[in-house]
Structures are given as C-alpha cells and as structure tokens.
Design a protein around this motif. Structure first.
Motif, short mmCIF file in Angstrom:
data_model
loop_
_atom_site.label_atom_id
_atom_site.label_comp_id
_atom_site.label_asym_id
_atom_site.label_seq_id
_atom_site.Cartn_x
_atom_site.Cartn_y
_atom_site.Cartn_z
N GLY A 16 1.55 4.94 5.26
CA GLY A 16 1.96 5.44 3.95
C GLY A 16 2.69 4.37 3.16
N ALA A 35 -2.19 1.43 -7.01
CA ALA A 35 -3.29 2.36 -6.71
C ALA A 35 -4.63 1.76 -7.13
N SER A 43 -9.79 0.99 -0.70
CA SER A 43 -8.81 1.85 -0.03
C SER A 43 -8.13 2.76 -1.05
N ARG A 45 -6.17 5.74 -2.89
CA ARG A 45 -5.07 6.61 -2.47
C ARG A 45 -4.69 7.56 -3.59
N GLN A 46 -4.21 8.73 -3.20
CA GLN A 46 -3.63 9.64 -4.16
C GLN A 46 -2.16 9.27 -4.36
N GLU A 74 -3.29 8.50 3.08
CA GLU A 74 -4.02 8.80 1.85
C GLU A 74 -3.13 8.75 0.61
N TRP A 75 -1.85 8.39 0.78
CA TRP A 75 -0.90 8.59 -0.31
C TRP A 75 -0.05 7.37 -0.62
N ILE A 76 0.32 7.28 -1.90
CA ILE A 76 1.43 6.45 -2.36
C ILE A 76 2.49 7.43 -2.86
#
Length: 200
Positions: A16, A35, A43, A45-46, A74-76
């Motif tokens: 993360g 992002a 890659s 990311r949401q 999957e996230w920032i």
C-alpha cells in the motif's frame, strides 16, 4: 469488534502507498501524479480520499479496520487514520483515541514492508491559498472542511506541523517538500515498490 487479528487480514498483502501531511501540503496534487505514473507503468491504483474527522456516531477504529482488511496493494491512501488521528485529535470535538492494538498491527505491517509512506511538507506555505475540498459538496461529505475545522486548524497549524515532522523523521520513507521535483519522487517510489514486491 475492537481490533484486527492477523488471521483476518488478506493472506498475501500487496504494498500500500500512503501520502501524509498537513492540509495544503500538496498531497492531492502529488497523489494524482503518482496514480497516473503507476497506471502508465501498468500498475493502476484506486485513491482512498481522506475521510476527514469521524462523523457523529462513527468509530475511528471501524474506519481503520476497514482499511486494514482491504487489499492495500490496490490503493493509494490520502492519509491513514492510524497516523493522522493522533495528530488531529481534538478538531471539532474529534477526541477519539485509536485502539493501541490497531496501531500495533499497522506499524507491524509498515516494518514488514507492506506500506510505502510519503510525507508532504508545505514548508513556509502554511494555509495560504487553501481552498475547501471539492468533495465537500458530495452528499455525506458535508463534515469536510467545516468553518470550525478550518478555524481550529489555523490556530493549531504550527503545533500539528511540528508533530507531523517529528513523526515523519521516524516513519516516512520519503519526504516531499513544496518545490521538490515530482518526477524524481515518482521514480523513487516506483523503484521501492518493485524492490519490496521482489522481496516477498
């Protein structure tokens, strides 16, 4: 439910990315660039937009558990409440303390390389030029950037900034100041991300 057991977390956690810092420190701008940079590299990311102080009747621990249990790769995260809540506690009656076990689990994951943490520092900029967040107009987000919040922030800005800087000296993997090269940071974050992924 007061805390997360290790067994409850995803079996294989990805990496993360958390972007932290005071209001008006350039977090949203940096997150948008990061992002795009990661998506261009294959890659995507949401972005978890910062949710602000706990709403009336909301437990900050519930929010933290929600973050800990998702696939963080999957996230920032635009701030993480384990980090920001102790610094901002008291704003607008927001006096909730984070469950110590949740803090322990979070930093265990940081120490195991499960997060990359970027700290943004506004330097002398302070709150100059700050505007209310656009998502404030979204239903359910009215508690964001209230007049009470902004007034409290103006009074306590310097003390909270110092708390952030002390925290960042111990915990942040990258420090990004207003005026620093974005491109250099983006390349460095991506390189660290790849290194951590290959260290699994």
């Amino acid at each position: 439910m007061c805390c997360v057991n290790k067994e409850q977390q995803p079996v294989r956690q990805s990496i993360g990315i958390i972007v932290e810092g005071m209001d008006n420190a350039g977090k949203s701008t940096l997150i948008a660039k990061l992002a795009k940079h990661l998506a261009d590299g294959g890659s995507p990311r949401q972005v978890q937009v910062g949710e602000g102080p706990p709403r009336e009747g909301e437990s900050i621990d519930d929010r933290i558990q929600k973050y800990l249990l998702r696939d963080i790769g999957e996230w920032i995260f635009d701030r993480h409440p384990v980090i920001s809540q102790p610094i901002y506690s008291g704003v607008g009656g927001n006096s909730q303390n984070v469950n110590p076990r949740l803090t322990e689990v979070f930093y265990e994951n940081v120490n195991r390389g499960r997060y990359i943490i970027i700290y943004c520092d506004a330097m002398e900029r302070g709150m100059e030029g700050h505007t209310a967040r656009p998502d404030k107009a979204v239903p359910g987000r009215e508690h964001i950037d209230t007049p009470e919040y902004l007034a409290d922030l103006a009074v306590k800005y310097q003390s909270r900034l110092e708390m952030y800087r002390q925290w960042a000296a111990r915990r942040a993997h990258f420090v990004h100041r207003i005026g620093d090269s974005d491109s250099a940071l983006l390349v460095s974050v991506r390189a660290r991300l790849r290194w951590l992924e290959h260290s699994e």
